[in-house]
Motif scaffolding. Structure first.
Motif, PDB file in Angstrom:
ATOM      1  N   ALA A  46      34.869 -14.456   0.238  1.00  0.00           N
ATOM      2  CA  ALA A  46      33.882 -13.027  -0.608  1.00  0.00           C
ATOM      3  C   ALA A  46      34.727 -11.918   0.356  1.00  0.00           C
ATOM      4  O   ALA A  46      34.424 -10.923  -0.292  1.00  0.00           O
ATOM      5  CB  ALA A  46      32.645 -13.175   0.058  1.00  0.00           C
ATOM      6  N   LEU A  47      35.015 -11.892   1.670  1.00  0.00           N
ATOM      7  CA  LEU A  47      35.571 -10.943   2.266  1.00  0.00           C
ATOM      8  C   LEU A  47      37.223 -10.671   1.078  1.00  0.00           C
ATOM      9  O   LEU A  47      37.336  -9.573   0.953  1.00  0.00           O
ATOM     10  CB  LEU A  47      35.578 -11.332   3.436  1.00  0.00           C
ATOM     11  N   LEU A  48      37.752 -11.630   1.158  1.00  0.00           N
ATOM     12  CA  LEU A  48      39.170 -11.118   0.476  1.00  0.00           C
ATOM     13  C   LEU A  48      38.964 -10.749  -1.094  1.00  0.00           C
ATOM     14  O   LEU A  48      39.318 -10.284  -1.303  1.00  0.00           O
ATOM     15  CB  LEU A  48      39.866 -12.504  -0.269  1.00  0.00           C
ATOM     16  N   ARG A  49      37.700 -11.571  -1.572  1.00  0.00           N
ATOM     17  CA  ARG A  49      36.832 -10.523  -2.815  1.00  0.00           C
ATOM     18  C   ARG A  49      36.839  -9.537  -3.183  1.00  0.00           C
ATOM     19  O   ARG A  49      37.496  -8.859  -3.609  1.00  0.00           O
ATOM     20  CB  ARG A  49      36.285 -11.439  -3.853  1.00  0.00           C
ATOM     21  N   GLU A  50      36.256  -8.998  -1.741  1.00  0.00           N
ATOM     22  CA  GLU A  50      36.055  -6.830  -1.482  1.00  0.00           C
ATOM     23  C   GLU A  50      37.294  -6.279  -1.383  1.00  0.00           C
ATOM     24  O   GLU A  50      37.326  -5.283  -2.009  1.00  0.00           O
ATOM     25  CB  GLU A  50      35.157  -6.931  -0.199  1.00  0.00           C
ATOM     26  N   LEU A  51      38.561  -6.878  -0.122  1.00  0.00           N
ATOM     27  CA  LEU A  51      39.620  -6.418  -0.326  1.00  0.00           C
ATOM     28  C   LEU A  51      39.803  -6.737  -1.166  1.00  0.00           C
ATOM     29  O   LEU A  51      41.087  -5.747  -1.399  1.00  0.00           O
ATOM     30  CB  LEU A  51      40.190  -7.498   1.305  1.00  0.00           C
ATOM     31  N   TYR A  84      46.860 -18.971 -14.440  1.00  0.00           N
ATOM     32  CA  TYR A  84      47.688 -17.729 -13.654  1.00  0.00           C
ATOM     33  C   TYR A  84      46.904 -16.888 -13.270  1.00  0.00           C
ATOM     34  O   TYR A  84      46.947 -15.961 -12.764  1.00  0.00           O
ATOM     35  CB  TYR A  84      48.331 -17.174 -14.745  1.00  0.00           C
ATOM     36  N   THR A  85      45.026 -17.693 -12.790  1.00  0.00           N
ATOM     37  CA  THR A  85      44.563 -16.433 -11.377  1.00  0.00           C
ATOM     38  C   THR A  85      43.944 -16.856 -10.533  1.00  0.00           C
ATOM     39  O   THR A  85      43.548 -18.008 -10.518  1.00  0.00           O
ATOM     40  CB  THR A  85      43.187 -15.873 -12.959  1.00  0.00           C
ATOM     41  N   ASP A  86      44.056 -16.606  -9.432  1.00  0.00           N
ATOM     42  CA  ASP A  86      43.675 -16.868  -8.811  1.00  0.00           C
ATOM     43  C   ASP A  86      41.590 -17.347  -8.347  1.00  0.00           C
ATOM     44  O   ASP A  86      41.653 -15.968  -9.497  1.00  0.00           O
ATOM     45  CB  ASP A  86      43.656 -16.193  -7.630  1.00  0.00           C
ATOM     46  N   ARG A  87      41.658 -17.715  -8.449  1.00  0.00           N
ATOM     47  CA  ARG A  87      40.563 -18.707  -8.083  1.00  0.00           C
ATOM     48  C   ARG A  87      38.895 -17.649  -8.033  1.00  0.00           C
ATOM     49  O   ARG A  87      38.472 -17.259  -8.070  1.00  0.00           O
ATOM     50  CB  ARG A  87      40.053 -20.305  -7.697  1.00  0.00           C
ATOM     51  N   ILE A  88      39.665 -17.343  -6.163  1.00  0.00           N
ATOM     52  CA  ILE A  88      38.990 -16.189  -5.065  1.00  0.00           C
ATOM     53  C   ILE A  88      38.440 -14.842  -6.178  1.00  0.00           C
ATOM     54  O   ILE A  88      37.617 -14.493  -5.942  1.00  0.00           O
ATOM     55  CB  ILE A  88      38.571 -16.567  -4.061  1.00  0.00           C
ATOM     56  N   THR A  89      40.149 -14.570  -5.841  1.00  0.00           N
ATOM     57  CA  THR A  89      39.722 -13.039  -6.458  1.00  0.00           C
ATOM     58  C   THR A  89      39.709 -12.386  -7.309  1.00  0.00           C
ATOM     59  O   THR A  89      39.832 -11.096  -7.869  1.00  0.00           O
ATOM     60  CB  THR A  89      41.118 -12.318  -5.148  1.00  0.00           C
ATOM     61  N   GLY A  90      40.506 -13.141  -8.341  1.00  0.00           N
ATOM     62  CA  GLY A  90      40.156 -13.324 -10.034  1.00  0.00           C
ATOM     63  C   GLY A  90      41.211 -12.281 -10.230  1.00  0.00           C
ATOM     64  O   GLY A  90      41.780 -11.594 -11.524  1.00  0.00           O
ATOM     65  N   LEU A  91      41.839 -12.411  -9.120  1.00  0.00           N
ATOM     66  CA  LEU A  91      43.519 -11.516  -9.671  1.00  0.00           C
ATOM     67  C   LEU A  91      44.635 -12.660 -10.318  1.00  0.00           C
ATOM     68  O   LEU A  91      44.767 -13.800  -9.585  1.00  0.00           O
ATOM     69  CB  LEU A  91      44.501 -10.916  -8.259  1.00  0.00           C
ATOM     70  N   PRO A  92      46.141 -12.125 -10.989  1.00  0.00           N
ATOM     71  CA  PRO A  92      47.287 -13.217 -10.955  1.00  0.00           C
ATOM     72  C   PRO A  92      47.287 -13.395  -9.629  1.00  0.00           C
ATOM     73  O   PRO A  92      47.599 -13.197  -8.984  1.00  0.00           O
ATOM     74  CB  PRO A  92      48.257 -12.032 -11.695  1.00  0.00           C
ATOM     75  N   ASN A  93      47.723 -15.524  -9.881  1.00  0.00           N
ATOM     76  CA  ASN A  93      48.395 -15.566  -8.596  1.00  0.00           C
ATOM     77  C   ASN A  93      49.338 -15.291  -8.515  1.00  0.00           C
ATOM     78  O   ASN A  93      50.437 -15.301  -9.444  1.00  0.00           O
ATOM     79  CB  ASN A  93      47.904 -16.864  -8.867  1.00  0.00           C
ATOM     80  N   ARG A  94      50.151 -16.617  -7.414  1.00  0.00           N
ATOM     81  CA  ARG A  94      52.198 -16.622  -7.431  1.00  0.00           C
ATOM     82  C   ARG A  94      52.494 -17.123  -9.081  1.00  0.00           C
ATOM     83  O   ARG A  94      53.593 -15.808  -9.018  1.00  0.00           O
ATOM     84  CB  ARG A  94      52.201 -17.573  -6.306  1.00  0.00           C
ATOM     85  N   SER A 122      41.598  -0.992   6.392  1.00  0.00           N
ATOM     86  CA  SER A 122      39.979  -1.555   7.220  1.00  0.00           C
ATOM     87  C   SER A 122      39.497  -1.289   7.614  1.00  0.00           C
ATOM     88  O   SER A 122      39.000  -1.979   8.625  1.00  0.00           O
ATOM     89  CB  SER A 122      41.696  -0.951   8.388  1.00  0.00           C
ATOM     90  N   LYS A 123      38.995  -1.145   6.710  1.00  0.00           N
ATOM     91  CA  LYS A 123      37.702   0.420   7.079  1.00  0.00           C
ATOM     92  C   LYS A 123      37.217  -1.198   7.040  1.00  0.00           C
ATOM     93  O   LYS A 123      36.581  -2.091   5.397  1.00  0.00           O
ATOM     94  CB  LYS A 123      37.301   0.658   5.903  1.00  0.00           C
ATOM     95  N   PRO A 124      35.338  -0.846   7.245  1.00  0.00           N
ATOM     96  CA  PRO A 124      34.723  -2.229   7.826  1.00  0.00           C
ATOM     97  C   PRO A 124      33.780  -2.547   5.805  1.00  0.00           C
ATOM     98  O   PRO A 124      33.906  -1.936   5.202  1.00  0.00           O
ATOM     99  CB  PRO A 124      33.857  -1.962   7.974  1.00  0.00           C
ATOM    100  N   VAL A 125      33.548  -3.833   5.378  1.00  0.00           N
ATOM    101  CA  VAL A 125      33.209  -4.439   4.880  1.00  0.00           C
ATOM    102  C   VAL A 125      32.498  -5.222   4.912  1.00  0.00           C
ATOM    103  O   VAL A 125      31.731  -5.851   5.392  1.00  0.00           O
ATOM    104  CB  VAL A 125      34.239  -5.231   4.107  1.00  0.00           C
ATOM    105  N   ARG A 126      31.155  -4.920   3.669  1.00  0.00           N
ATOM    106  CA  ARG A 126      29.783  -5.886   4.196  1.00  0.00           C
ATOM    107  C   ARG A 126      29.681  -6.855   3.382  1.00  0.00           C
ATOM    108  O   ARG A 126      30.054  -6.654   2.369  1.00  0.00           O
ATOM    109  CB  ARG A 126      28.888  -5.012   3.536  1.00  0.00           C
ATOM    110  N   ILE A 127      29.095  -8.124   3.977  1.00  0.00           N
ATOM    111  CA  ILE A 127      29.502  -9.471   3.596  1.00  0.00           C
ATOM    112  C   ILE A 127      28.104 -10.277   4.468  1.00  0.00           C
ATOM    113  O   ILE A 127      27.761 -10.353   4.778  1.00  0.00           O
ATOM    114  CB  ILE A 127      29.904 -10.355   3.614  1.00  0.00           C
ATOM    115  N   GLY A 128      26.443  -9.650   2.958  1.00  0.00           N
ATOM    116  CA  GLY A 128      25.405 -10.037   4.007  1.00  0.00           C
ATOM    117  C   GLY A 128      25.064  -9.097   5.227  1.00  0.00           C
ATOM    118  O   GLY A 128      25.077  -7.943   5.195  1.00  0.00           O
ATOM    119  N   SER A 129      24.923 -10.101   5.744  1.00  0.00           N
ATOM    120  CA  SER A 129      23.947  -9.233   7.391  1.00  0.00           C
ATOM    121  C   SER A 129      25.330  -8.688   7.915  1.00  0.00           C
ATOM    122  O   SER A 129      25.239  -7.961   9.187  1.00  0.00           O
ATOM    123  CB  SER A 129      23.214 -10.126   7.612  1.00  0.00           C
TER     124      SER A 129
END
Length: 699
Positions: free
Chosen positions: A309-314, A256-266, A369-376
């Motif tokens: 990584a971007l999905l997790r941050e978002l 019941y947990t999304d593997r990438i984001t840690g949020l509840p899944n579908r 929509s604001k920028p997200v820093r992923i590594g460089s």
């Protein structure tokens, strides 16, 4: 009463020691009966063999000493002899017969009145055939023996033995069986039951705990004080329950947990929605269905690791934004889940005010929509959202999600980066799309689509050098349907591949007809992004070109700029085999996408098609004129041909001619027309008579 007894019996039968006791007693009974049966069978066999042996011996004795008396009919002597033989208590009859089977002497006990003439067929057969006969009934054994004198049969003798002794043996066996059962139940059963109870003490508790675990109760207080293996079983069961509880927690988390984001899944979202909407009478609230725009481009350009990584941050940002935006407007807890891919769902209970929802959604989309820093890297993506309220716009969780999803896709279609509120008009549009999809499927099956041609013209001299093949559809129910309405539906429903092949075949066939009249015009055919995802696209396209007989260099395939940038790797793989055969390629709608010059210089394209949105304002807007001029200069430096779409005025044509544009296309020369009209235009500029050309083609 019967029901109570039956329930009590079932309850007792479930006890391990009861079943073990009954099985043990049953086993002993079976063993005892088998032993008694074997003994009885042996005794019966031995007794029967002995009786038969005794009958044979006595008959032989009589036969040996009575031959002369039988031959001489010495009745008195024979009767004394037979009475002597019958004196044995097991012998119930001793008789002598003539050689004709008639009884002439018998012991006193079995003798019949003299008036009765007794005849024995067995005695006759024994005398006549000289053979022994043994006759056995349920109560007797008879032995008939022929009597010989000087080698000749003179009669026969019979000795009949009683089987009473065998009946006594049977009675004895029955008494033994009864005694065994009595001793077993009276003496051994209590002992066995007590021993079994002691040996299995504690198993019932394990059974009860296991039944509870099967019903979902994993917290048991099972004691582990039983001796021996049962105690070990209790300890092992307790340890198993502890591990099972831990595993279930892990499984539920994974399920019941999304593997990438840690949020509840579908799956968890479905449960949350059912709990917050379906199972809560009178519940009100709203759903915000968010989808990120062109997120696939991030994965393609930077890899899935960066995309994840971007999905997790978002996702983390979205949770914070939802909590901050809603906590002051409702006391209920909101829910945020990842639905699939780049789509997220926010359930906002208690918030239904349209103005407030508009403000919340706009704030969330802007900050997402604001920028997200992923590594460089500094990455940003726009998001679109669908907004709907319940229960007025959806009575069930399923309907709520479906309507919110519909609104989100409408937002993506008409105004990316914004939120669209659900309305019944959206449902009407969906119904219209379903109707178009069904009618389009029938049109593809029945071949009722058509191809029109819009001329491509040299702006310097007005010569038609080719055309663009454009799909047209007039349905008997829907009437004329615009391509911008049905093409996206065809892509969604998997119809674009057969439609694309139809357009290509028809365009090549019509152009070949003009070539047979010595009019060497070219034709351009649009390729959908969905077609480029088909791994067999190159092979199918080359096959169609080969079957048409048209020279490959007279065909140009147009691919939109957005397709080139979003699927650059796939596009190049599909283009190269076709281009190596001489087919030209054009970038369609150039200027509306995100092309970079370094990528453009290395891509295998021959033509840039300038989008009509730049051409339509060049007479009034200096910025537009500058952009078009720069595009034409760039194309010239890259040795690319150009086609300017949307030329509608002589001034637009003059600008195109002045800046070195290769070709123009627009209403100034002609809209898209049917093939007969287009071919008439080509023939007219070549001075070819229509009827004469048709006759020449036929011959």
């Amino acid at each position: 009463m019967l029901t109570s007894l039956r329930d009590t019996g079932r309850s007792l039968w479930k006890r391990v020691f009861v079943r073990a006791t009954l099985f043990s007693v049953g086993g002993i009974l079976v063993f005892s009966f088998v032993v008694i049966g074997i003994k009885y069978h042996i005794q019966i066999s031995e007794t029967e063999a002995r009786l038969e042996h005794d009958a044979r011996q006595k008959a032989q004795f009589v036969a040996n000493i009575s031959a002369r008396e039988i031959e001489n009919k010495n009745y008195g002597e024979m009767e004394r002899l037979l009475n002597a033989v019958a004196g044995d208590r097991s012998v119930i009859a001793a008789k002598a017969f003539s050689r004709f089977g008639q009884e002439f002497a018998s012991d006193f006990a079995s003798a019949k009145p003299v008036s009765e003439t007794l005849f024995s067929e067995t005695a006759l057969n024994a005398a006549q055939e000289g053979q022994d006969y043994t006759i056995e009934t349920s109560g007797t054994i008879e032995y008939v023996l022929p009597v010989f004198r000087n080698g000749t049969a003179v009669g026969s003798v019979l000795v009949r033995m009683s089987k009473d002794e065998m009946a006594d043996i049977f009675q004895e066996a029955l008494w033994q069986a009864a005694l065994t059962v009595a001793v077993l139940f009276l003496a051994f059963l209590p002992v066995i039951a007590w021993l079994m109870y002691r040996a299995t003490a504690g198993i019932s508790e394990v059974t009860e705990a296991a039944n509870g675990a099967a019903e979902g109760f994993l917290d048991c207080d099972l004691k582990t004080e039983a001796p021996g293996e049962v105690g070990e079983l209790q300890s092992a069961f307790l340890e198993m329950m502890r591990k099972l509880r831990s595993n279930i927690v892990d499984i539920e988390r994974l399920a019941y947990t999304d593997r990438i984001t840690g949020l509840p899944n579908r799956a968890q979202l479905d449960k949350l929605a059912a709990k917050m909407i379906d199972q809560k009478p009178g519940a009100t609230g709203s759903v915000l269905y968010i989808g990120f725009d062109r997120f696939k481009l991030i994965n393609d350009m930077h890899g899935h690791h960066t995309g994840d990584a971007l999905l997790r941050e978002l996702a983390e940002r979205l949770v914070r934004l939802v909590d901050k935006a809603t906590h002051q407007h409702t006391v209920s807890v909101s829910a945020v889940a990842r639905f699939a891919g780049d789509e997220f769902v926010c359930i906002l209970p208690g918030i239904t005010d349209p103005a407030l929802l508009e403000d919340i959604s706009a704030t969330i989309l802007t900050l997402l929509s604001k920028p997200v820093r992923i590594g460089s890297l500094s990455l940003s993506v726009d998001a679109s959202a669908g907004v709907m309220t319940y229960p007025d716009q959806g009575g069930t969780a399923e309907e709520v999600m479906k309507n919110a999803n519909l609104a989100m896709y409408q937002a993506k279609a008409i105004q990316r980066g914004k939120a669209v509120a659900y309305s019944e008009s959206l449902r009407e549009q969906l119904n219209e799309r379903e109707t178009i999809a069904e009618r389009l499927r029938l049109a593809v099956e029945h071949g009722t689509l058509d191809v029109f041609y819009q001329p491509k013209v040299n702006p310097s001299n007005g010569e038609i050098v080719g055309s663009e093949a454009l799909l047209r559809w007039r349905d008997e129910v829907l009437g004329q349907v615009r391509p911008d309405k049905f093409i996206p539906i065809a892509e969604e429903r998997g119809l674009i591949a057969p439609i694309g092949e139809f357009v290509l075949k028809k365009a090549l066939e019509d152009t070949k007809r003009l070539h047979l009249e010595n009019m060497q015009v070219s034709v351009a055919v649009n390729v959908s992004p969905a077609q480029l995802q088909d791994p067999n696209f190159s092979d199918h396209t080359l096959r169609i070109i080969g079957e048409s007989g048209l020279a490959p260099d007279k065909l140009e395939l147009e691919i939109t700029e957005s397709s080139v940038m979003e699927y650059s790797g796939r596009v190049i793989e599909q283009i190269l085999p076709i281009r190596s055969e001489g087919v030209n390629f054009a970038i369609d709608d150039f200027g509306t996408g995100y092309s970079c010059l370094s990528s453009l210089a290395n891509m295998p394209f021959d033509t840039l098609k300038i989008d009509r949105s730049f051409i339509m304002d060049i007479t009034n807007c200096e910025d537009r004129r500058t952009i078009v001029e720069l595009i034409l200069m760039m194309a010239n430096q890259l040795n690319l041909n150009t086609v300017a779409e949307g030329i509608e005025t002589p001034l637009q044509k003059d600008y195109l001619k002045l800046w070195g544009g290769t070709l123009g296309q627009g209403y100034l020369w002609s809209p898209a027309v049917s093939f007969p009209e287009y071919s008439a235009m080509v023939r007219a500029q070549n001075g070819v008579d229509y009827e004469a050309s048709n006759i020449a083609v036929l011959h």
